[in-house]
Design a protein around this motif. Structure first.
Motif, PDB file in Angstrom:
ATOM      1  N   SER A  33       0.769  -1.506  -0.160  1.00 15.01           N
ATOM      2  CA  SER A  33       0.400  -0.447  -0.043  1.00 15.01           C
ATOM      3  C   SER A  33       0.817   1.416  -0.389  1.00 15.01           C
ATOM      4  CB  SER A  33      -0.723   0.030   0.894  1.00 15.01           C
ATOM      5  OG  SER A  33      -1.308   1.390   1.702  1.00 15.01           O
ATOM      6  N   THR A  34       0.370   2.093  -0.632  1.00 14.57           N
ATOM      7  CA  THR A  34       1.339   3.593  -1.011  1.00 14.57           C
ATOM      8  C   THR A  34       1.941   4.517   0.174  1.00 14.57           C
ATOM      9  OG1 THR A  34      -0.460   4.624  -1.917  1.00 14.57           O
ATOM     10  CG2 THR A  34       1.525   3.616  -3.590  1.00 14.57           C
ATOM     11  N   GLY A  60      -4.411  -2.704  -1.018  1.00 14.87           N
ATOM     12  CA  GLY A  60      -4.670  -1.154  -1.157  1.00 14.87           C
ATOM     13  C   GLY A  60      -5.561  -1.206  -0.526  1.00 14.87           C
ATOM     14  N   GLY A  62      -9.047   0.515   1.782  1.00 18.26           N
ATOM     15  CA  GLY A  62      -9.685   1.795   2.218  1.00 18.26           C
ATOM     16  C   GLY A  62     -10.013   1.983   3.707  1.00 18.26           C
ATOM     17  N   LEU A  78      -1.120   7.037  -5.103  1.00 21.59           N
ATOM     18  CA  LEU A  78      -0.058   7.893  -4.151  1.00 21.59           C
ATOM     19  C   LEU A  78      -0.419   8.141  -3.403  1.00 21.59           C
ATOM     20  CD1 LEU A  78      -1.157  11.389  -5.657  1.00 21.59           C
ATOM     21  CD2 LEU A  78      -2.460   9.387  -6.842  1.00 21.59           C
ATOM     22  N   LYS A 126     -18.083   5.872  -8.779  1.00 23.98           N
ATOM     23  CA  LYS A 126     -17.025   6.575  -8.093  1.00 23.98           C
ATOM     24  C   LYS A 126     -15.625   5.448  -9.324  1.00 23.98           C
ATOM     25  CE  LYS A 126     -14.616   4.607  -3.077  1.00 23.98           C
ATOM     26  NZ  LYS A 126     -14.833   4.661  -1.724  1.00 23.98           N
ATOM     27  N   GLY A 129     -11.345   6.874  -4.948  1.00 25.40           N
ATOM     28  CA  GLY A 129     -10.920   7.381  -3.332  1.00 25.40           C
ATOM     29  C   GLY A 129      -9.644   7.807  -2.493  1.00 25.40           C
ATOM     30  N   LEU A 131      -8.426   7.995   1.677  1.00 27.70           N
ATOM     31  CA  LEU A 131      -7.898   7.762   2.897  1.00 27.70           C
ATOM     32  C   LEU A 131      -6.012   8.223   3.190  1.00 27.70           C
ATOM     33  CD1 LEU A 131      -8.249   5.215   4.604  1.00 27.70           C
ATOM     34  CD2 LEU A 131      -6.709   4.434   3.600  1.00 27.70           C
ATOM     35  N   GLY A 147      -4.122   9.564   1.270  1.00 30.06           N
ATOM     36  CA  GLY A 147      -3.758   8.762  -0.093  1.00 30.06           C
ATOM     37  C   GLY A 147      -4.757   8.396  -0.857  1.00 30.06           C
ATOM     38  N   ILE A 148      -4.855   8.302  -2.533  1.00 33.07           N
ATOM     39  CA  ILE A 148      -5.218   8.824  -3.243  1.00 33.07           C
ATOM     40  C   ILE A 148      -5.261   7.372  -4.369  1.00 33.07           C
ATOM     41  CG2 ILE A 148      -6.562  10.373  -5.002  1.00 33.07           C
ATOM     42  CD1 ILE A 148      -4.854  12.174  -2.988  1.00 33.07           C
ATOM     43  N   ASN A 151      -9.614   5.982 -10.543  1.00 37.65           N
ATOM     44  CA  ASN A 151      -9.619   4.913 -11.948  1.00 37.65           C
ATOM     45  C   ASN A 151      -9.386   5.192 -13.105  1.00 37.65           C
ATOM     46  OD1 ASN A 151      -9.695   2.664  -9.565  1.00 37.65           O
ATOM     47  ND2 ASN A 151     -12.197   3.084  -9.616  1.00 37.65           N
ATOM     48  N   PHE A 156     -13.076  -3.483 -14.365  1.00 39.20           N
ATOM     49  CA  PHE A 156     -13.480  -3.876 -12.668  1.00 39.20           C
ATOM     50  C   PHE A 156     -14.287  -6.258 -12.947  1.00 39.20           C
ATOM     51  CE2 PHE A 156     -14.348   1.153 -13.122  1.00 39.20           C
ATOM     52  CZ  PHE A 156     -13.400   0.972 -12.617  1.00 39.20           C
ATOM     53  N   GLU A 162     -19.624  -6.625  -8.315  1.00 41.06           N
ATOM     54  CA  GLU A 162     -19.744  -5.147  -7.603  1.00 41.06           C
ATOM     55  C   GLU A 162     -19.150  -3.831  -8.022  1.00 41.06           C
ATOM     56  OE1 GLU A 162     -18.355  -4.666  -3.845  1.00 41.06           O
ATOM     57  OE2 GLU A 162     -19.102  -1.801  -3.572  1.00 41.06           O
ATOM     58  N   ALA A 167     -18.745   1.769  -9.636  1.00 44.01           N
ATOM     59  CA  ALA A 167     -16.983   2.185 -10.230  1.00 44.01           C
ATOM     60  C   ALA A 167     -17.248   2.663 -11.621  1.00 44.01           C
ATOM     61  CB  ALA A 167     -16.014   1.298  -9.858  1.00 44.01           C
TER      62      ALA A 167
END
Ligand code: BT5
Length: 263
Positions: A33-34, A60, A62, A78, A126, A129, A131, A147-148, A151, A156, A162, A167
């Motif tokens: 995870s970045t 990654g 959320g 990023l 979406k 996202g 964080l 964190g960003i 897409n 997907f 889902e 998304a």
């Protein structure tokens, strides 16, 4: 459209350093995870604005340990290192959403909006996202990894059924290929712009104007159960004010909001 035939340009360390210079950048073709890397770098005194970028994230995340999918060659992932004051901490996720909104607007996307608290959507789907994760030493705030995930051309269907319904991708909306390095450079420009305004009323008011659910009937899943009602307001610390049918006012700090389906 012939645009779609344009070759996909791979993210490379060399290209990012050239485009983003003199900003300190750490690039990983693959990373857990970045945010993890950024939080570690932050504790080693990374400069403000330093950025961790990955082509693919294996874990990654959320909010609430949910999965954030970042398959290779298809997204921006990023984490920007920032040193806000404690009082402007709630504005860090707002600034991330505003920067992505501005990026989309700059690209010609008309129907972008911010879904409380931290999603950027296009036509209700979406595309991004956010964080922010803070590092603390006791009660001292050391800094934040913002964190960003955006897409760009995620398939997907292959990551989660889902997401196919919830998304969207930047390229789908624009109907053309985009270069992720250039997108990243533009996005970081907007992040710098809004970082300079951290703590200001203009940042909060602009975020509020771009929220999609003001005045709408919603259902919010919160740690204290579901709250239903209309969205009356948001507070400077990011809390959502929902008024139930019986007039009760709920101040909600964290939750997932969806439009209320009338029975
Ligand atoms: C978020 O959480 O939306 C925050 C996502 C932050 C991702 C960035 S990428 C760089 C940095 N490094 C990390 O490890 N994270 C940050 P939340 O609001 O809790 O939404 C998570 C939910 O979004 C999941 O439960 C899925 O339903 C959905 N989701 C997962 N991957 C998605 C994607 N690529 N596009 C759209 N929705 C997705």
């Amino acid at each position: 459209m012939c645009f779609w035939r344009k070759k996909i340009v791979t993210l490379t360390e060399e290209r990012l350093h050239t485009l983003l210079s003199p900003r300190p950048v750490r690039f990983f073709p693959q990373v857990s995870s970045t945010n993890d890397v950024a939080l570690e770098w932050l504790r080693e005194d990374a400069p403000s604005g330093a950025v961790v970028v990955a082509d693919e994230q294996l874990h990654g995340r959320g909010r609430l340990k949910r999965i954030w999918h970042t398959p290779p060659d298809s997204a921006l992932a990023l984490s920007v290192i920032l040193y806000p004051s404690i009082s402007s901490l709630p504005q860090v996720s707002m600034l991330g959403a505003l920067a992505v909104y501005d990026l989309l607007h700059d690209l010609g996307v008309q129907k972008a909006g911010i879904k409380w608290p931290n999603d950027v959507q296009i036509n209700g789907l979406k595309v991004c996202g956010i964080l922010p994760e803070a590092a603390w030493q006791g009660e001292t705030l050391l800094g934040v990894a913002l964190g960003i995930g955006v897409n760009v051309r995620v398939d997907f269907e292959t990551v989660s059924a889902e997401l196919a319904d919830t998304a969207t991708n930047v390229e789908t909306v624009l109907d053309r290929r985009v270069d992720r390095s250039e997108l990243l450079a533009m996005l970081l420009g907007y992040i710098d712009f809004w970082t300079d305004k951290l703590g200001s009323d203009v940042l909060f008011q602009t975020w509020k104007q771009r929220l999609t659910m003001m005045g709408r009937q919603v259902a919010v899943t919160t740690p204290d159960g579901e709250k239903q009602g209309f969205v009356d307001n948001v507070l400077k610390d990011g809390q959502l004010i929902v008024i139930s049918d019986d007039g009760t006012s709920h101040e909600i700090l964290a939750g997932d909001v969806s439009l209320r389906v009338e029975g």
